[in-house]
Scaffold this active site. Structure first.
Site, mmCIF file in Angstrom:
data_model
loop_
_atom_site.group_PDB
_atom_site.id
_atom_site.type_symbol
_atom_site.label_atom_id
_atom_site.label_comp_id
_atom_site.label_asym_id
_atom_site.label_seq_id
_atom_site.Cartn_x
_atom_site.Cartn_y
_atom_site.Cartn_z
ATOM 1 N N ARG A 45 -23.266 -3.067 11.489
ATOM 2 C CA ARG A 45 -22.090 -2.725 12.285
ATOM 3 C C ARG A 45 -20.913 -3.645 11.977
ATOM 4 O O ARG A 45 -19.766 -3.219 11.896
ATOM 5 C CB ARG A 45 -22.455 -2.826 13.775
ATOM 6 C CG ARG A 45 -21.358 -2.320 14.706
ATOM 7 C CD ARG A 45 -21.540 -0.848 14.929
ATOM 8 N NE ARG A 45 -20.460 -0.236 15.660
ATOM 9 C CZ ARG A 45 -20.375 -0.131 16.985
ATOM 10 N NH1 ARG A 45 -21.319 -0.666 17.734
ATOM 11 N NH2 ARG A 45 -19.384 0.500 17.562
ATOM 12 N N SER A 77 -19.862 1.040 22.187
ATOM 13 C CA SER A 77 -20.612 2.192 21.692
ATOM 14 C C SER A 77 -19.806 3.088 20.753
ATOM 15 O O SER A 77 -20.373 4.026 20.190
ATOM 16 C CB SER A 77 -21.099 3.038 22.878
ATOM 17 O OG SER A 77 -20.004 3.683 23.518
ATOM 18 N N LYS A 78 -18.517 2.817 20.581
ATOM 19 C CA LYS A 78 -17.651 3.746 19.859
ATOM 20 C C LYS A 78 -17.836 3.656 18.342
ATOM 21 O O LYS A 78 -18.482 2.754 17.822
ATOM 22 C CB LYS A 78 -16.191 3.508 20.241
ATOM 23 C CG LYS A 78 -15.916 3.668 21.737
ATOM 24 C CD LYS A 78 -16.360 5.018 22.260
ATOM 25 C CE LYS A 78 -15.923 5.310 23.689
ATOM 26 N NZ LYS A 78 -16.613 4.485 24.705
ATOM 27 N N HIS A 79 -17.225 4.608 17.612
ATOM 28 C CA HIS A 79 -17.373 4.660 16.150
ATOM 29 C C HIS A 79 -17.046 3.313 15.511
ATOM 30 O O HIS A 79 -17.771 2.832 14.644
ATOM 31 C CB HIS A 79 -16.439 5.713 15.552
ATOM 32 C CG HIS A 79 -16.781 7.116 15.889
ATOM 33 N ND1 HIS A 79 -16.466 7.693 17.098
ATOM 34 C CD2 HIS A 79 -17.403 8.089 15.157
ATOM 35 C CE1 HIS A 79 -16.869 8.955 17.109
ATOM 36 N NE2 HIS A 79 -17.449 9.226 15.949
#
Length: 380
Positions: free
Chosen positions: A3, A176-178
């Site tokens: 991430r 939690s977003k893109h």
């Protein structure tokens, strides 16, 4: 795929090396704003400390005030409606399309009154609403169109990327977003006047903050005659540390979104053909960005419940998944004694019951909300 990459870490170190000296504070935020605007092909961006702050700044920039009405969908996170309430305006809930799960333009048209000032469609689960139809309605009735794109990065509607289909669009950078900086938000627009108002609102109403001026210079700030507060505002600014992460995430935006799109495509291939699974319909004019993979369990002819499905899904090795939010007008907050909520509930046209008023007007949302399953797409 991880991430967080090396760029985010390097940029954070550079911010820390600056030791938050007042001469440099805000420079990274400005870089993030310019990079975000360039990525979407819009003229202006304002970086804020949450997606909710971005929505609130947009509503304030639209000059929404007490007694105005703002049309919103009931099936989404409550922030969309709360930002109208913060301005002492009235959220008017319009029904959704049961196939796309997004705001239904026909329901919006029916909800318009002389008090209506804005429409806020939500790009739900990564799918934009019918933005062309909503834009026509907004122009016809002289309304401000604000798109809530918290869950939609690089989604498309009629060839236009999310963030370019409304007067203002708002993104979230929550965990939690893109893409994420842990928390944060971005407001974008081509309208310089709207951006001026939004930026001013986001920095306590400081009068020199605008589309091109995000920082207050020392020469202005130190003058004894400097009148700071042009209007009321909030302290919604993004920090340079957050902006450093945003810059690194933007460099990888396409790849991070593509992970979710591929996950969505795999899910569709697996569940296609199950007659008790109703997938979120993606119009041929749209490209879904798959914040989550959403579908409905059509349980009327089955002998198991949503809870039964989830229990069996986990027993078979599936990852925990989410339901849909409770419809905003069904949340318990309306029973509180908050004066802003009480003022809405007590209005004559909501008599005798605020919830009943909207339940009768949103039958699709009422029917589908208990059926929705959201499967995660952010598997790295």
């Amino acid at each position: 795929m991880r991430r967080i990459g090396s760029s985010e870490r390097r940029y954070i170190d550079e911010v820390l090396d600056g030791e938050f000296k007042t001469s440099t504070v805000g420079a990274w935020v400005r870089r993030a704003e310019e990079a975000f605007a360039a990525k979407l092909g819009v003229r202006h961006a304002v970086a804020l400390n949450s997606g909710t702050a971005a929505l609130h700044a947009a509503v304030a920039a639209a000059r929404i005030q007490r007694g105005d009405e703002v049309i919103v969908p009931p099936l989404t996170m409550a922030s969309t409606a709360l930002c109208a309430i913060y301005q002492e305006a009235i959220p008017v809930f319009a029904d959704i399309d049961p196939d796309t799960l997004t705001l239904d333009p026909a329901a919006v048209e029916r909800a318009i009154t002389p008090q209506t000032k804005a429409i806020i469609p939500v790009s739900l689960y990564g799918l934009q609403a019918d933005m062309e139809a909503l834009a026509r309605i907004a122009v016809k009735h002289n309304l401000v169109l604000i798109e809530d794109d918290a869950e939609c990065y690089l989604g498309y509607a009629n060839g236009k990327v999310s963030g370019t289909c409304a007067d203002m669009s708002c993104f979230s950078l929550q965990a939690s977003k893109h893409i994420s900086s842990g928390e944060g938000g971005i407001l974008v627009s081509d309208d310089e006047e709207l951006i001026d108002r939004a930026r001013c609102f986001s920095v306590l109403g400081y009068d020199v903050a605008g589309a091109k001026q995000g920082r207050i210079t020392r020469e202005i700030l130190q003058h004894p005659e400097y009148a700071r507060h042009l209007s009321l505002g909030q302290k919604y600014k993004m920090s340079d540390l957050t902006a450093a992460v945003v810059l690194g995430q933007l460099e990888r935006l396409d790849d991070l979104v593509d992970v979710r799109k591929r996950a969505g495509a795999h899910y569709r291939a697996v569940v296609e053909g199950f007659d008790w699974v109703k997938m979120q319909v993606v119009p041929s004019t749209h490209i879904h960005s798959y914040y989550t993979f959403a579908f409905r369990l059509e349980l009327s002819d089955l002998d198991f419940s949503w809870q039964d499905f989830r229990k069996k899904f986990l027993e078979l090795g599936g990852h925990p998944f989410y339901a849909a939010w409770r419809l905003t007008y069904n949340e318990p907050m309306w029973d509180s004694n908050d004066f802003r909520l009480a003022r809405i509930v007590e209005q004559e046209r909501f008599h005798p019951d605020f919830r009943t008023y909207f339940r009768e007007r949103c039958p699709n949302a009422e029917r589908v909300q208990p059926q929705i399953v959201q499967l995660k797409t952010n598997f790295y």
